[in-house]
Design a protein around this motif. Structure first.
Motif, mmCIF file in Angstrom:
data_model
loop_
_atom_site.group_PDB
_atom_site.id
_atom_site.type_symbol
_atom_site.label_atom_id
_atom_site.label_comp_id
_atom_site.label_asym_id
_atom_site.label_seq_id
_atom_site.Cartn_x
_atom_site.Cartn_y
_atom_site.Cartn_z
ATOM 1 N N GLY A 1 -39.931 45.164 68.444
ATOM 2 C CA GLY A 1 -40.384 44.799 69.779
ATOM 3 C C GLY A 1 -39.268 44.197 70.610
ATOM 4 O O GLY A 1 -38.099 44.290 70.267
ATOM 5 N N GLU A 2 -39.662 43.568 71.694
ATOM 6 C CA GLU A 2 -38.688 43.038 72.642
ATOM 7 C C GLU A 2 -38.054 41.727 72.195
ATOM 8 O O GLU A 2 -37.115 41.241 72.808
ATOM 9 C CB GLU A 2 -39.373 42.804 73.988
ATOM 10 N N HIS A 3 -38.565 41.150 71.129
ATOM 11 C CA HIS A 3 -38.091 39.845 70.693
ATOM 12 C C HIS A 3 -36.839 39.961 69.835
ATOM 13 O O HIS A 3 -36.727 40.860 69.007
ATOM 14 C CB HIS A 3 -39.182 39.115 69.915
ATOM 15 N N ARG A 4 -35.927 39.034 70.048
ATOM 16 C CA ARG A 4 -34.708 39.002 69.246
ATOM 17 C C ARG A 4 -35.071 38.812 67.775
ATOM 18 O O ARG A 4 -36.014 38.076 67.446
ATOM 19 C CB ARG A 4 -33.819 37.855 69.725
ATOM 20 N N THR A 5 -34.327 39.466 66.907
ATOM 21 C CA THR A 5 -34.571 39.384 65.475
ATOM 22 C C THR A 5 -33.367 38.751 64.790
ATOM 23 O O THR A 5 -32.231 39.131 65.049
ATOM 24 C CB THR A 5 -34.814 40.789 64.880
ATOM 25 N N LEU A 6 -33.646 37.804 63.928
ATOM 26 C CA LEU A 6 -32.614 37.150 63.129
ATOM 27 C C LEU A 6 -32.974 37.289 61.658
ATOM 28 O O LEU A 6 -34.148 37.205 61.297
ATOM 29 C CB LEU A 6 -32.542 35.657 63.456
ATOM 30 N N SER A 7 -31.965 37.462 60.833
ATOM 31 C CA SER A 7 -32.186 37.458 59.393
ATOM 32 C C SER A 7 -32.300 36.012 58.925
ATOM 33 O O SER A 7 -31.622 35.125 59.442
ATOM 34 C CB SER A 7 -31.009 38.131 58.687
ATOM 35 N N LYS A 8 -33.156 35.782 57.943
ATOM 36 C CA LYS A 8 -33.248 34.443 57.356
ATOM 37 C C LYS A 8 -31.921 34.040 56.727
ATOM 38 O O LYS A 8 -31.660 32.860 56.534
ATOM 39 C CB LYS A 8 -34.367 34.378 56.320
ATOM 40 N N ASP B 1 -26.072 41.645 58.559
ATOM 41 C CA ASP B 1 -25.301 42.822 58.984
ATOM 42 C C ASP B 1 -26.194 43.941 59.502
ATOM 43 O O ASP B 1 -25.764 44.754 60.315
ATOM 44 C CB ASP B 1 -24.454 43.356 57.819
ATOM 45 N N GLU B 2 -27.441 43.998 59.038
ATOM 46 C CA GLU B 2 -28.359 45.054 59.455
ATOM 47 C C GLU B 2 -29.086 44.754 60.760
ATOM 48 O O GLU B 2 -29.653 45.662 61.371
ATOM 49 C CB GLU B 2 -29.406 45.297 58.365
ATOM 50 N N VAL B 3 -29.095 43.496 61.189
ATOM 51 C CA VAL B 3 -29.853 43.104 62.375
ATOM 52 C C VAL B 3 -29.540 43.966 63.599
ATOM 53 O O VAL B 3 -30.457 44.436 64.274
ATOM 54 C CB VAL B 3 -29.674 41.594 62.685
ATOM 55 N N PRO B 4 -28.259 44.233 63.926
ATOM 56 C CA PRO B 4 -27.993 45.061 65.115
ATOM 57 C C PRO B 4 -28.633 46.458 65.049
ATOM 58 O O PRO B 4 -29.044 46.998 66.072
ATOM 59 C CB PRO B 4 -26.465 45.169 65.149
ATOM 60 N N GLU B 5 -28.768 47.015 63.857
ATOM 61 C CA GLU B 5 -29.380 48.333 63.701
ATOM 62 C C GLU B 5 -30.874 48.314 64.022
ATOM 63 O O GLU B 5 -31.455 49.341 64.352
ATOM 64 C CB GLU B 5 -29.207 48.835 62.258
ATOM 65 N N PHE B 6 -31.480 47.138 63.915
ATOM 66 C CA PHE B 6 -32.917 47.012 64.116
ATOM 67 C C PHE B 6 -33.276 46.443 65.485
ATOM 68 O O PHE B 6 -34.432 46.130 65.733
ATOM 69 C CB PHE B 6 -33.528 46.153 63.002
ATOM 70 N N GLU B 7 -32.290 46.302 66.359
ATOM 71 C CA GLU B 7 -32.555 45.763 67.691
ATOM 72 C C GLU B 7 -33.607 46.617 68.389
ATOM 73 O O GLU B 7 -33.457 47.827 68.526
ATOM 74 C CB GLU B 7 -31.269 45.725 68.520
ATOM 75 N N GLY B 8 -34.698 46.014 68.777
ATOM 76 C CA GLY B 8 -35.786 46.713 69.451
ATOM 77 C C GLY B 8 -36.831 47.302 68.524
ATOM 78 O O GLY B 8 -37.930 47.640 68.973
#
Length: 134
Positions: free
Chosen positions: A107-114, A97-104
């Motif tokens: 860095g430029e790489h997409r972030t996914l939670s484990k 749920d927090e991933v969208p808040e941390f976009e960018g």
């Protein structure tokens, strides 16, 4: 007699860089039979392993001892043999749920939670590979 090609080698290779070996096993189980998942627990060996395995996508932890995910991303980008490999962060630092808040933020790489749902993980890997969505 000629050796037949290894069908596992024909699958897209996903390199998981994480100091916890069980993460690569878990990702392999979640991605299922469509991908060949290999793990590397030593982030300093990520570039070499990506080259050796001919990785198609790299999933990399952010918080690792000795070398951060940012350091790995930089090293990957500096080697001509690995610079074009899609790179995604896979982290336990944030919930799905927090991933969208941390976009960018990472860095430029997409972030996914484990902890991301398997469907989202498969979708992200498919997007990185340029595969059409079902």
């Amino acid at each position: 007699m000629h050796h037949l090609p290894d069908p596992e080698r024909a699958k897209p290779c996903i390199l998981v860089v994480d100091d916890d070996e069980t993460i690569a096993w878990a990702i392999a189980g979640r991605l299922g039979p469509d991908f060949r998942v290999v793990g590397e627990t030593d982030p300093a060996r990520a570039v070499e392993r990506a080259r050796d395995e001919q990785a198609d996508v790299i999933l990399c932890d952010i918080d690792m001892p000795g070398m951060s995910g940012d350091d790995v991303a930089f090293a990957i980008s500096q080697d001509p043999a690995t610079a074009g490999i899609p790179f995604l962060y896979l982290t336990g630092l944030v919930s799905p749920d927090e991933v969208p808040e941390f976009e960018g933020v990472f860095g430029e790489h997409r972030t996914l939670s484990k902890e991301s749902p398997t469907e989202l993980l498969r979708e992200a890997v498919g997007d990185a590979l340029g595969l059409p969505r079902d």
